[in-house]
Scaffold this active site. Structure first.
Site, PDB file in Angstrom:
ATOM      1  N   GLN A 251       0.799  -1.216   0.000  1.00 58.26           N
ATOM      2  CA  GLN A 251       0.000   0.000   0.000  1.00 58.26           C
ATOM      3  C   GLN A 251       0.840   1.279   0.000  1.00 58.26           C
ATOM      4  O   GLN A 251       0.349   2.335  -0.374  1.00 58.26           O
ATOM      5  CB  GLN A 251      -0.936   0.009   1.218  1.00 58.26           C
TER       6      GLN A 251
ATOM      7  N   GLU B  18      -5.459   1.984  -1.378  1.00 63.20           N
ATOM      8  CA  GLU B  18      -6.452   1.322  -0.536  1.00 63.20           C
ATOM      9  C   GLU B  18      -7.053   0.108  -1.249  1.00 63.20           C
ATOM     10  O   GLU B  18      -8.255   0.018  -1.469  1.00 63.20           O
ATOM     11  CB  GLU B  18      -7.510   2.341  -0.092  1.00 63.20           C
ATOM     12  N   TRP B  19      -6.216  -0.856  -1.598  1.00 62.40           N
ATOM     13  CA  TRP B  19      -6.648  -2.123  -2.211  1.00 62.40           C
ATOM     14  C   TRP B  19      -7.661  -1.878  -3.334  1.00 62.40           C
ATOM     15  O   TRP B  19      -7.396  -1.022  -4.172  1.00 62.40           O
ATOM     16  CB  TRP B  19      -7.183  -3.067  -1.135  1.00 62.40           C
TER      17      TRP B  19
ATOM     18  N   ASN C 185      -1.484 -10.651   8.704  1.00 63.98           N
ATOM     19  CA  ASN C 185      -2.500  -9.625   8.882  1.00 63.98           C
ATOM     20  C   ASN C 185      -3.834 -10.101   8.330  1.00 63.98           C
ATOM     21  O   ASN C 185      -3.935 -10.441   7.151  1.00 63.98           O
ATOM     22  CB  ASN C 185      -2.109  -8.348   8.138  1.00 63.98           C
ATOM     23  N   GLU C 186      -4.837 -10.158   9.194  1.00 63.50           N
ATOM     24  CA  GLU C 186      -6.217 -10.422   8.794  1.00 63.50           C
ATOM     25  C   GLU C 186      -6.391 -11.670   7.924  1.00 63.50           C
ATOM     26  O   GLU C 186      -6.774 -11.568   6.748  1.00 63.50           O
ATOM     27  CB  GLU C 186      -6.814  -9.197   8.088  1.00 63.50           C
TER      28      GLU C 186
ATOM     29  N   HIS D 179       1.295  -9.212   4.822  1.00 65.80           N
ATOM     30  CA  HIS D 179       0.151  -8.308   4.669  1.00 65.80           C
ATOM     31  C   HIS D 179      -0.309  -8.392   3.215  1.00 65.80           C
ATOM     32  O   HIS D 179      -0.277  -7.415   2.465  1.00 65.80           O
ATOM     33  CB  HIS D 179       0.523  -6.898   5.092  1.00 65.80           C
TER      34      HIS D 179
ATOM     35  N   TYR E 276     -12.654  -1.623  12.890  1.00 66.62           N
ATOM     36  CA  TYR E 276     -13.072  -0.406  12.192  1.00 66.62           C
ATOM     37  C   TYR E 276     -14.517  -0.005  12.450  1.00 66.62           C
ATOM     38  O   TYR E 276     -14.819   1.160  12.611  1.00 66.62           O
ATOM     39  CB  TYR E 276     -12.862  -0.563  10.676  1.00 66.62           C
TER      40      TYR E 276
ATOM     41  N   ARG F 185       4.297   0.120  12.958  1.00 69.14           N
ATOM     42  CA  ARG F 185       3.984  -1.199  12.398  1.00 69.14           C
ATOM     43  C   ARG F 185       3.995  -1.103  10.876  1.00 69.14           C
ATOM     44  O   ARG F 185       3.234  -0.325  10.292  1.00 69.14           O
ATOM     45  CB  ARG F 185       2.607  -1.665  12.888  1.00 69.14           C
TER      46      ARG F 185
ATOM     47  N   ASN G  68      -7.594  -5.748  14.662  1.00 70.36           N
ATOM     48  CA  ASN G  68      -7.870  -4.631  13.765  1.00 70.36           C
ATOM     49  C   ASN G  68      -9.371  -4.409  13.803  1.00 70.36           C
ATOM     50  O   ASN G  68     -10.145  -5.329  13.514  1.00 70.36           O
ATOM     51  CB  ASN G  68      -7.467  -4.963  12.323  1.00 70.36           C
TER      52      ASN G  68
ATOM     53  N   TRP H 110      -4.591   3.191  11.861  1.00 69.88           N
ATOM     54  CA  TRP H 110      -4.462   2.972  10.429  1.00 69.88           C
ATOM     55  C   TRP H 110      -4.951   4.215   9.746  1.00 69.88           C
ATOM     56  O   TRP H 110      -6.128   4.497   9.840  1.00 69.88           O
ATOM     57  CB  TRP H 110      -5.265   1.745   9.962  1.00 69.88           C
TER      58      TRP H 110
ATOM     59  N   GLU I  95      -4.833  -2.033  14.398  1.00 70.50           N
ATOM     60  CA  GLU I  95      -5.339  -1.083  13.386  1.00 70.50           C
ATOM     61  C   GLU I  95      -6.670  -0.532  13.850  1.00 70.50           C
ATOM     62  O   GLU I  95      -7.512  -1.275  14.360  1.00 70.50           O
ATOM     63  CB  GLU I  95      -5.596  -1.758  12.027  1.00 70.50           C
TER      64      GLU I  95
END
Ligand code: BG6
Length: 466
Positions: A30, A423-424, A176-177, A132, A310, A87, A308, A416, A374
């Site tokens: 990213q 952003e993906w 990650n995730e 990631h 949101y 991180r 993480n 984050w 995050e």
């Protein structure tokens, strides 16, 4: 006429413990750019982002935020903020261009050594994520996360990183995730490698992600932790899930949604070593089982619980009418947002969800050490980012409440993200940085947003003193 109602949750004034770990997070694909420089090999995100129609604005991470070239400047931003932790993730194909040890790339390894050294010189602790999402393309061609052989490749790569960076790095995150890797990578196909086989593949991939994590955890604990003295964990992601109504069906649906998102990975690693019962019952043999030995090895395979978080979703029971088998059908819920919540379309602001989730982790998984690895919100990129300031203020305060009032063992919090980045699948249409990056110009200048100043103040005061 649009009426904007800003919800504010009950605010708690107080401070965090003295050694609380304030940080910010980023990831390699990213932010780094320089996709074909310094000996870096291609990853599945290079391939995916360049496949027509995958990224909303047709963009990719070729240059991204240019952090491969501007890492010293990024470290200065960290210093301005006053964070003690940074991180970031390692691009696997930058250090091993085709993913295997035979393709060792000295220049890539040197880049991460220089970054770590720069952080250390500025009294900032590196927190390194090994995976990631940017799998070397060559390993994808050999089966990627679907193939059992990925576990050994991940162990070899991690071993190299422990050897090279371990003397300086005291906090590691394996993956990650894993939920996103398994579900969006192999269920919906909205993320790399873009496979849509929602009935079986997410489960198969999820299993290999867990086994790979456990093997790398064991490797570090047995061969590196005794001499290097660091900690290693995983970063799981979860929304908070609220039942849409008080009916028993909806309450069970909300619980099921937690199990299918967080429990899928948390139960093997932090719980009894195996998948949640409700997943085993509903997915049946499509959820490949663990052997007894694997269950034993899974259990407790993390020094800390990285979370993480949101947003919060309202969940109602809803048997899916989808044709064919799928994870969504196994889950059987419909999710939505409460229309009164403020915030952008897919990340609605419900700060209480943070505290609820932290309490849930404490009570479900035996009071682990927790880091919020995050937390943040996306917008269109304004410098005076009031929505983000409001978001961070209230979410951080809920972390404080979880710590002070519910005695959740939270040791750190990471925003984050440090800077705007790729952003993906949203490309550059959505920004998460507390520093703006000027993507219109090659120089990729950084400018602090209101949220950077706000976060610096929170860190200076170590919370919200009375
Ligand atoms: C997490 C990822 O899912 O959230 C980050 O670890 C990502 O890499 C961030 O940028 C924002 O997510 P989303 O879902 O809004 O694109």
């Amino acid at each position: 006429l649009v009426l904007c109602v800003q919800r504010t949750s009950a605010f708690y004034y107080g401070q965090f413990p003295d050694n609380f770990a304030w940080g910010v997070s980023t990831s390699a694909y990213q932010t780094e750019g320089s996709w074909n420089e310094g000996g870096r090999g291609p990853s599945i995100w290079d391939t995916f982002s360049k496949s027509p129609g995958k990224i909303v604005d047709g963009s990719n991470g070729d240059q991204a935020s240019d952090s491969y070239k501007k890492y010293r400047e990024d470290v200065q931003l960290l210093k301005q903020l006053g964070v003690k932790y940074y991180r970031f993730s390692i691009s696997w194909s930058r250090v091993l261009s085709n993913g295997t040890l035979a393709s060792r790339n000295e220049e890539g390894i040197q880049f991460y050594k220089s970054l770590v050294q720069e952080l250390k010189n500025n009294n900032i602790e590196p927190v390194v994520t090994l995976y990631h999402w940017d799998l070397p393309q060559k390993l994808q061609d050999m089966g990627g996360w679907e193939s059992d052989s990925i576990v050994n490749f991940f162990v070899e790569y991690s071993n190299l990183m422990f050897k090279e960076l371990g003397p300086q790095v005291k906090m590691w995150i394996t993956i990650n995730e894993p939920y996103d890797v398994a579900w969006y990578g192999y269920g919906t196909g909205s993320q790399a490698p873009g496979i849509k086989e929602p009935g079986t593949k997410p489960y198969a991939v999820g299993r290999n992600l867990i086994l790979a994590h456990v093997r790398v955890y064991k490797l570090y604990k047995e061969s590196y932790a005794p001499s290097q003295g660091g900690k290693i964990g995983i970063a799981l992601n979860s929304d908070w899930k609220l039942p849409k109504t008080n009916s028993q069906e909806d309450r069970q649906a909300a619980d099921r949604a937690k199990q299918f998102m967080l429990g899928w990975f948390a139960s093997p690693i932090f719980g009894n070593g195996d998948y949640p019962e409700v997943m085993k019952t509903r997915a049946g043999s499509r959820l490949p089982s663990f052997s007894l030995q694997e269950i034993i090895d899974n259990r407790g395979s993390s020094d800390f619980f990285g979370i993480n978080h949101y947003t919060t979703k309202l969940v109602e029971n809803s048997p899916s009418m989808d044709a064919g088998e799928s994870y969504s059908k196994d889950l059987g819920v419909k999710e939505s947002f409460d229309p009164t919540w403020d915030g952008p379309s897919e990340k609605k602001i419900y700060p209480e969800g943070m505290r609820e989730l932290l309490k849930y982790i404490k009570s479900t998984y035996g009071n682990p050490v927790v880091y919020v690895t995050e937390n943040g919100v996306g917008d269109c990129g304004t410098i005076v980012d009031e929505t983000r300031v409001n978001y961070l203020k209230n979410y951080i305060d809920q972390v404080l409440q979880a710590l002070k009032l519910d005695h959740v063992d939270v040791r750190g919090y990471f925003v984050w993200s440090l800077i705007d980045n790729f952003e993906w699948s949203a490309g550059y249409t959505k920004k998460y940085g507390i520093y703006k990056v000027d993507f219109e110009r090659g120089g990729r200048d950084r400018t602090p947003k209101a949220s950077a100043n706000f976060y610096r103040d929170v860190i200076t005061h170590n919370g919200f003193p009375t």
